[in-house]
Design an enzyme around this catalytic site. Structure first.
Site, mmCIF file in Angstrom:
data_model
loop_
_atom_site.group_PDB
_atom_site.id
_atom_site.type_symbol
_atom_site.label_atom_id
_atom_site.label_comp_id
_atom_site.label_asym_id
_atom_site.label_seq_id
_atom_site.Cartn_x
_atom_site.Cartn_y
_atom_site.Cartn_z
ATOM 1 N N TYR A 149 13.669 -15.670 -30.776
ATOM 2 C CA TYR A 149 13.293 -16.813 -29.935
ATOM 3 C C TYR A 149 14.174 -16.828 -28.697
ATOM 4 C CZ TYR A 149 12.347 -21.648 -28.466
ATOM 5 O OH TYR A 149 11.991 -22.761 -27.757
ATOM 6 N N ASP A 242 20.422 -12.190 -25.405
ATOM 7 C CA ASP A 242 20.298 -13.645 -25.454
ATOM 8 C C ASP A 242 21.343 -14.139 -26.444
ATOM 9 O OD1 ASP A 242 19.711 -16.268 -25.971
ATOM 10 O OD2 ASP A 242 17.544 -15.977 -26.150
ATOM 11 N N LYS A 270 23.657 -23.654 -25.491
ATOM 12 C CA LYS A 270 24.240 -24.334 -26.645
ATOM 13 C C LYS A 270 25.753 -24.573 -26.490
ATOM 14 C CE LYS A 270 20.191 -23.708 -29.302
ATOM 15 N NZ LYS A 270 19.215 -22.654 -29.416
HETATM 16 C C1 LIG Z 1 17.942 -22.442 -28.466
HETATM 17 C C2 LIG Z 1 17.666 -21.074 -27.969
HETATM 18 C C3 LIG Z 1 17.071 -20.841 -26.716
HETATM 19 C C4 LIG Z 1 16.490 -21.938 -25.894
HETATM 20 O O1 LIG Z 1 17.439 -22.849 -25.437
HETATM 21 P P1 LIG Z 1 16.934 -24.324 -25.026
HETATM 22 O O2 LIG Z 1 18.154 -24.936 -24.443
HETATM 23 O O3 LIG Z 1 16.455 -24.975 -26.291
HETATM 24 O O4 LIG Z 1 15.831 -24.144 -24.048
HETATM 25 C C5 LIG Z 1 17.004 -19.542 -26.255
HETATM 26 N N1 LIG Z 1 17.468 -18.521 -26.984
HETATM 27 C C6 LIG Z 1 18.014 -18.697 -28.200
HETATM 28 C C7 LIG Z 1 18.542 -17.515 -28.947
HETATM 29 C C8 LIG Z 1 18.112 -19.983 -28.744
HETATM 30 O O5 LIG Z 1 18.607 -20.144 -29.971
#
Ligand SMILES: *Cc1c(COP(=O)(O)O)cnc(C)c1O
Length: 430
Positions: A149, A242, A270
């Site tokens: 994701y 990511d 995060k």
């Molecule tokens: C949470 C998450 C996102 C998206 O971040 P948001 O601030 O919710 O848009 C992207 N990549 C990873 C790996 C995530 O866990």
């Protein structure tokens, strides 16, 4: 002893109201708890490792806002930083000193990072990293992994097509087929499929969560991250890590420090916002100076680098020294081994994956190497176990496809109480 039950009358009443004004009663789907077969719990507040709901129930929290709260709830140092920043004004739409300090802090921690562009969400950051990769390579096709994701970016909300068709198909109505046509999807840890796809397609980027935690935590097989680097180089593609979850969590410098594999671009989120909205994409100067106004790749944001979020992020990062990571590793290990033992005692076959600050209890014998393995788990049993945990004062991520986020304020007593509750929950669903 009677089975514990949860008094959730106020949560239920709020949910009924919420359903009239918020789609599904929530502002982000997983909060609705549908995948564990119950209604959401409305939170009144949090302190340290605990949250309290609107009915007065207390829980040891293993969601911790899905990762940002590595120091737990309402940490006094973080709160002070936010209060001080707020007293000076909440947003200016002009540069502030804190943004420079935060970028310096990030660059000092992550060796592949020289420059940082902040955004308000991880979704924006990964979308923008893709734009930069496409501009830098003059190519359009992206390779991502099944079950990973990267936020709800159209082109990344793609599912694997069937059979030999590796071209992505939209994973949601409203995503144009054209947006996912330039997305190639490969199974995580599938070296052969990765080789084949990188021989067949000219890629702008390979984008990966180096420690994927959005299909539950499924660590890379030995050598797989190295293979990503090698295949990206052979292809002429950029490698994008990511690290929205793994950054500042699995190690001081994230998964790239842990693995020694260096990406071209890094997506952060995060922890970097310490519980306020902040994210970033980052990398070497030569690439990042393509971003406007230094370069020609457009990207902007009204609240990007917001002073409150920057203050929370800086305070959060500055508390993360080597000792903190040693403690977080020990906490995670204590939790993982306790959960494994509790499951074994109850005769329940589970497979617990763990990395510093991350853990998933897969309801199956394992191993879990990819999304298909995760999806094959006994989700009904997992859901029942989660409901029993809630009734016993432990708040797990309410989905088999998410990771637990133990924090630095989950002390040994909190972990031991969690394992006790988990053992009772395993017994209750036997
Ligand atoms: C949470 C998450 C996102 C998206 O971040 P948001 O601030 O919710 O848009 C992207 N990549 C990873 C790996 C995530 O866990």
């Amino acid at each position: 002893m009677p089975e514990p039950t949860l008094n959730d009358a106020r949560s239920a009443a709020l949910y009924a109201e919420a359903l009239r004004v918020l789609p599904g009663g929530v502002n982000s789907p997983v909060r609705a708890m549908r995948s564990i077969g119950r209604d959401p719990i409305f939170v009144a507040g949090g302190e340290g490792p605990e949250i309290v709901d609107v009915d007065g129930n207390r829980y040891l929290d293993y969601v911790c806002s899905w990762g940002p709260l590595i120091h737990g709830h309402a940490h006094p140092v973080v709160l002070d930083a936010v209060r001080e920043a707020a007293a000076r004004g909440t947003s200016f739409g002009a540069p502030t000193a804190g943004e420079v300090e935060l970028a310096e802090e990030v660059a000092a921690r992550i060796p592949s990072v020289e420059m940082v562009r902040m955004t308000s969400s991880g979704t924006e950051a990964s979308m923008s990293a893709l734009r930069l990769a496409r501009a830098a390579t003059g190519r359009e096709t992206i390779l991502k992994f099944s079950g990973a994701y990267h936020g709800h970016v159209d082109g990344l909300l793609a599912e694997a097509g069937s059979g030999l068709a590796t071209q992505g198909i939209p994973a949601s109505p409203g995503v144009p087929a054209a947006a996912t046509a330039a997305t190639v999807i490969v199974g995580w840890n599938d070296a052969e499929a990765l080789r084949a796809a990188t021989e067949r397609h000219e890629l702008a980027a390979i984008v990966a969560e180096p420690y994927p935690a959005n299909m539950g935590l499924v660590p890379p097989a030995p050598g797989f991250l190295e293979l990503l680097r090698e295949r990206a180089d052979a292809n002429g593609a950029l490698l994008i890590f990511d690290e929205v979850i793994s950054g500042f969590r699995v190690a001081r410098g994230g998964a790239q420090q842990l693995s020694g594999v260096t990406p071209d671009l890094t997506v952060l989120g995060k922890v970097i916002g310490g519980g306020l909205p902040a994210a970033a994409y980052a990398g070497p100067r030569a690439l990042m100076e393509r971003v406007a106004p230094a370069g020609d790749v457009y990207q902007a944001g009204t609240l990007s680098g917001n002073p409150l979020a920057v203050a929370a992020g800086l305070a959060t990062l500055r508390l993360l020294d080597d000792d903190a990571y040693a403690r977080l590793a020990a906490t995670t290990e204590r939790l993982a081994s306790g959960l494994r033992a509790a499951a074994a005692d109850a005769g329940r076959a589970v497979h617990v994956t763990a990395a510093t600050g991350l853990l998933t209890v897969f309801f199956g014998a394992g191993p879990v190497r990819d999304y298909a393995d995760a999806a094959a788990c006994d989700r009904d049993a997992h859901a029942a176990w989660c409901r029993e945990l809630l009734a016993r004062g432990v708040y797990p991520p309410p989905s088999q496809f998410e990771a637990w986020f133990p924090s630095l304020v989950h002390d040994d007593d909190a972990i031991d109480r969690t394992i006790e509750a988990a053992a009772a929950a395993f017994a209750a669903i036997a």
